[in-house]
Structure formats: C-alpha cells, structure tokens
Enzyme design. Structure first.
Site, mmCIF file in Angstrom:
data_model
loop_
_atom_site.group_PDB
_atom_site.id
_atom_site.type_symbol
_atom_site.label_atom_id
_atom_site.label_comp_id
_atom_site.label_asym_id
_atom_site.label_seq_id
_atom_site.Cartn_x
_atom_site.Cartn_y
_atom_site.Cartn_z
ATOM 1 C CB SER A 1 -0.945 -0.044 1.202
ATOM 2 O OG SER A 1 -2.002 0.862 1.033
ATOM 3 N NE ARG B 1 -7.885 2.295 10.744
ATOM 4 C CZ ARG B 1 -6.842 1.775 10.121
ATOM 5 N NH1 ARG B 1 -6.346 2.373 9.041
ATOM 6 N NH2 ARG B 1 -6.273 0.681 10.541
ATOM 7 C CG ASP C 1 -6.446 -4.071 -3.198
ATOM 8 O OD1 ASP C 1 -7.207 -3.143 -2.877
ATOM 9 O OD2 ASP C 1 -5.236 -4.085 -2.918
ATOM 10 C CG HIS D 1 -5.476 -2.555 0.320
ATOM 11 N ND1 HIS D 1 -4.665 -2.472 -0.786
ATOM 12 C CD2 HIS D 1 -4.975 -1.665 1.219
ATOM 13 C CE1 HIS D 1 -3.727 -1.559 -0.569
ATOM 14 N NE2 HIS D 1 -3.895 -1.058 0.637
ATOM 15 C CG ASP D 2 -6.103 -4.353 5.807
ATOM 16 O OD1 ASP D 2 -5.352 -3.475 5.347
ATOM 17 O OD2 ASP D 2 -6.881 -4.153 6.761
#
Lengths: 373, 373
Positions: A150, A220, A308, A341-342
């Site tokens: 990222s 967040r 993602d 994504h994580d």
C-alpha cells in the site's frame, strides 16, 4: 526477537532537508528499528516500508513480557523470509507520521508549538529522501531489497525510481505507480470527514479539550471498508446482528476500528499522509511515466491482491507489462485471498514464499544471467 | 409529455396502515404521478419504483417551459419501452421520503411538529404495502410489471414476494434479495456521518438555524463513489486537476454532488431510507430465503451491472440460479458499461431494449408456453 526503538535527530546545519514543496526543516527526528547486522560492505540491507496507519515497529517484541509483536513479525527475523541472520533490516516511521518521526503533532522549533497546519505539504518522494538520509547515517551503502504494501509499496517503487543505483530489487505489494482517481475519491471523503469536524479547528486542536475524533473515526471507517472485501464481510459477518441485537456485526466491527484508531493516530498526520498518497505519481519529476520507469534498474516484483477494492490487480499487471516493454525486469504475482487490500498484513503464509522466492531463488537466477551476459 | 404531480391522503379510519415495526399512522400522504390510462379491467398497469435519492417524478415535464424531465423519461412515455399508449404507469414517492410522501420531515398530526426521530422504523415491505394501497385507490387490479433499480429493485422483488398473485413480472435492476454486509458497511459510514454531525441534534433540526449539512454531504459523497466505477473515474477525471489547480477533478466532482444534494434531500429521510435498505431481506417473514422465493409467481428478470461496486453481478446471478432451481422463472441480463451502479439512470440505450424484450417478446413466449401446458 527482542528489539529496540531508536531515534535519529539531525538539524538543518548537519543535513539540509528540503521538501519537494520547498520547506526547510530546522530539525528532523526519525524513529526507526533495525533487525540483524550490517555487513562490512554495508550492502546486505533491506528496507521495509510501512503503510498509512503503520509504523517502524515491523518485527519483534520490546521486552520478554511484551505480547504484541511488530506488524510484519512473521516475515522478519532469524530464518524468516526477510532473514535477520543474513540481512540488516530497517524500518522507519515516515515523515509526517505520528509515531516518533517529525510530523504535524511534533513541536515546531520555530514556534515552540506543534506544527499542526503549518507542517509543509509532503509527498512519497519526501518520505523516501528522508529514509535515504537515515540509511547513510546507519552506514548502508546499498539495498538488497526495498519492500512494502500500500503506501509502503508506493515508497518501494519510488525508491527504485529516485535512487536507481542504490536498489537491487523492489517488492511493491498492493500499490500502483500513482494513485487512482477512485482511491483519491475515497481519500477525499476521509479528508472532508476530518476537516468538516468542528473540533478539527483548522488543525489547531492539540491543546483543546476536544479533538476531531468523530471525523477521524469516520475517515478510518471508510478506509477500513476499502481495505477488506465483500467476500470477507459475507463470510465473517453476513447479516448477523451483535449479541444485543442493536447493530449488524459489520457495523460494530467498523465502529470498533473507527474508535480504536483514535488511540493511536493523529488526525493531522492522517490528513498529511492521505495528501501524500493522493499526490503520489512516480512520473512527476520526469515528465512522463515511461521516463520514470526507464530510470529503474532494480528487479521489480509487483504483488496484486485478488480481492483488492482499492488497488486493482489489473492496474499492477498493466504496470508490469509497461516496465517489461521498456526493457525493465518486472514480475507479477497475485495473492488469492478473501482478505482484500489488507491481505499483506494478514496472509503471511502466502506472502512469505512469494517474497522468499523473489529475493533468493530469483536473485540467484538473475546473478547467473547477469554474469553470462 | 406534460405530467402532473398528485397526492393521495388517507386517515387511519379510512385505511389502517401499520408498519412492520408496529406503528399506526394517523394519516398518510402519498405523492405520485401516472402516465397513460388504466384500462377497464384495471390490468394494464406498470409500477415504477425509485431508488434511494429518487422520487415520483419518473417521466415527462411539468409544463411546456420545464427543462428537466423525470429521471426515467427516456424509458417512459408514448412509444417508449414502458409505453404509456399501452400501459398505465405509476410512480410514487416512498414511505419515509421527503418529496411529498409522509416521512420524518412531515408534520406528525399527534404533535403538530415534524416527526423527526419519532418517525417509526420502516422497511422495504412497508414501502410496498403502502404502494398497494395507492394502487387500490387508483383502481389497479393487477400489475403487468413492477420495475426499479437499486432500492427500487429491492421493492420490485419484494412486490413479487409479498403480492405473488398481483404481479405478472418484475424487473430487478442492480439489487439483491437482501443487502450485503459490504453495502451495510458503506451505509453505516453514511449513518455515522449524519448522526455524528452536531447539527443533527438527535434529528431535531427542522426549526434550527443549522442543519446537519456536513454530515449529509459526506454521506452523499460516500454513496456517490459506490454508485460509480474505477474505470469511469479514470476515463472522466484521471488525475486531472481543476482549473485553479486546487483540487483533483474527482474531488471537485464529489464535492459538487455532496453539496448539491443538500438542496433536495432531508437528512432524517436519508437515515430512515438507509435503515430500510439495511433491513431489507425478502426472507424475514418466511423464515428462509427459499420459502420467500417459492412464493413468487411472477416472471423475474434480474439485470446486473458489470462494473457495479455495490451490488455485484455474481450475487444477482446466484439469485437467478436459486429461483430457477426452485422451479421459478427467472432470467439474468447484464449491462456492459463503465458507469457502475448508476448505469440504470444513465445507460438508457442499453436498458431500454432489455426491458422491452422482457416485457413484450418474452411475454408472448411465456403466454404461448402457459397455454400449451
């Protein structure tokens, strides 16, 4: 592995550091950690780069009773894919961060108060240039590898472009050569959530009773959704309710991530780092993407994540094709996962072999090819 | 086509209407429009259902100098796919809305003040049950078709489940049988953005100087991203800046959508409609999805949108397979487009033939099959 947090501070008289936006810092502190030992030639180093909400504590524990290892602990250490018996591994908190490196919440020596909105505009290249100063201080002469996911992946690729003669290879995970308008759009919502919070007060909240907690937690939450995947949410939460029936579990999960983030992150830092990501484009100083790519001499590996929602595998593949069509040496690998994504912070069993393969097996191949050329 | 906005008001003594959450309205008003004429048998009617931010003005102009036709004007009118020469077409503002039908901003006869947070929890079935009352008032005996996209698609499918003997066919565009946890997650951010705005004041802002504009515009911005697509943003904006260089174009676009939404939507309505979507699950009253599906007697067409970030084509396809495996009659069609979820409000050249084909060609086939059975 017991590790220690370290700090490197320098003044503008010792080392002048000017941001691309033209600001000269009177003094800068960099928070960092290292794992393993630097060899005599200074050329066994690996630079690990953290993502937006990460920090320099990439591996190990701070004490024998510490229970929370660094964020890439399964990948960094003796005998691990990034082997600290073999390599000298460095990770530092980025410029603009809030975990020890100079950022908007740091005291501005010019005023004796936090920088807040007086902190200069920074970009990914500024982060990389500051890391280069740290490496010089540590005696590193060459990097075997730069690696990150990222925002860390953006830095890794920027390293290969900015310092082509310093970097042997780069692993860029779930990141692209410049931020897509979709990612800019999500970041914009996060930026507006923070700056729209009345307690943000134009960035001047450090001495106030209230800080922009609602805005930062909203920011967040938006981020958290885009770091996950539809399939993950279906599998983990479905449409299940919390025990008291008051919320969907996925709502409670988002709420938890939004609120717990407040304990460990500064709203102004978040704004500056989002802006740095938005501005990220490896081509800017060179006028075109091809010219930026033509500078790269490192072997590249781009690692896409199947699910993602933010950095689409197709964009990474296109970049790899472009690099190779320009005579570069880029590979593509994809992680099959529900994590979204994580994944690069979770799927260590999948990422480890990819990194190890690229770093060692491919490197032997590469050396052979180079020596027979 | 010149059209007229109409209102139908009834009291609980005339027609009792209780929400699924158990609330009895003293009085309800429904805003609606109709296009074409109802035949003597009352069985040539089509019900068009609007999406989250839509309303009952689906087609036509209010006067010869009106320049903004209804939101589905290219699809509704004489000779158009939903042909007002042939069909009697109805569109009404949903329960909980803010465009004429009773919603949180309406005056509560019990108190003489706006309902605000005293408005009851509503769901998609409540909307559908209110529409049924309107249709009875209008003399409609049977629907040839129910059709809508997104929240409108949820209602269309719910119609086929709730009133199986009243509906010949249903077109469900970019919607699913229940909201996915990913969509619930995005909605949660929108809900928190509004309720986190201090000017929301627990829903009591109608007589205040300030309303939750920042929260509502943030909510709309999150929504807007999910209604579009990565490819659309790349094509339309790329990383281009606005003329004054101060923003990315995609940021300016989002900002425009966020701010302009304030003129036409009420924050409490938005909250109640998001909640209705979150709660949407056709299976709830029947205990299982299969049992809900087994009620359906209408021909179904589910229309997926290739680039939809919110309602994935694979989910619509899975539903179609499930309906058919249970002996139902469902088809699937997909729109190939860069537009994302909003395609059903834009790609009329693609959607028109799909609707026309299903409504007319397929219906002739269907009638043949039924008559030879």
């Amino acid at each position: 592995m017991i590790v220690q947090e370290r700090f490197f501070t320098f003044t503008k008289d010792e080392i002048p550091f000017t941001t691309e936006s033209g600001y000269i810092f009177d003094e800068i502190t960099v928070a960092y950690e290292t794992y393993g030992k630097l060899n005599k030639n200074g050329d066994n180093a690996i630079l690990v780069l953290h993502a937006l909400s990460g920090d320099h504590h990439a591996a190990g524990l701070y004490s024998p009773i510490d229970k929370k290892p660094g964020w890439w602990d399964p990948l960094i250490g003796p005998g691990k894919p990034l082997d600290s018996n073999k390599y000298y591994i460095i990770c530092s908190n980025v410029l603009g961060g809030c975990r020890g490196t100079t950022g908007p919440s740091s005291i501005n020596p010019k005023t004796g108060k936090p920088y807040a909105a007086d902190f200069p505009v920074i970009n990914i290249r500024d982060m990389v240039r500051l890391q280069k100063i740290l490496l010089a201080y540590l005696g590193v002469k060459r990097l075997v590898l730069v690696i990150g996911g990222s925002m860390g992946g953006m830095q890794a690729l920027e390293w290969a472009v900015t310092y082509p003669d310093f970097v042997d290879s780069a692993v860029v995970i779930a990141a692209t050569e410049r931020l897509s308008p979709l990612a800019i759009a999500y970041n914009y919502v996060a930026i507006k959530a923070i700056t729209g919070d009345l307690n943000w007060n134009n960035g001047n909240y450090y001495n106030n009773k209230k800080s922009p907690d609602i805005g930062l937690s909203l920011a967040r939450m938006v981020g958290t959704i885009t770091y996950k995947s539809d399939m993950l949410f279906k599998k983990r939460f479905g449409r299940n309710r919390t025990n008291d029936g008051s919320m969907f579990q996925v709502e409670s999960y988002l709420n938890y991530h939004g609120v717990s983030f407040l304990k460990r992150f500064d709203a102004n830092s978040y704004l500056y780092l989002l802006q740095a990501m938005n501005l990220h484009d490896i081509s800017t100083p060179y006028g075109s993407l091809n010219r930026a790519i033509e500078r790269i001499r490192a072997r590249l590996l781009l690692v896409g994540i199947e699910t993602d929602l933010l950095y689409f595998p197709k964009d990474l593949k296109e970049f790899v094709q472009r690099v190779n069509s320009l005579g570069g040496n880029a590979k593509y690998s994809e992680i099959s996962t529900l994590q979204g994504h994580d994944s690069f912070l979770i799927d260590f069993d999948k990422l480890g072999p990819i990194i190890k393969g690229f770093l060692e097996v491919d490197y032997v191949e590469y050396q052979k090819n180079v020596s027979t050329m």
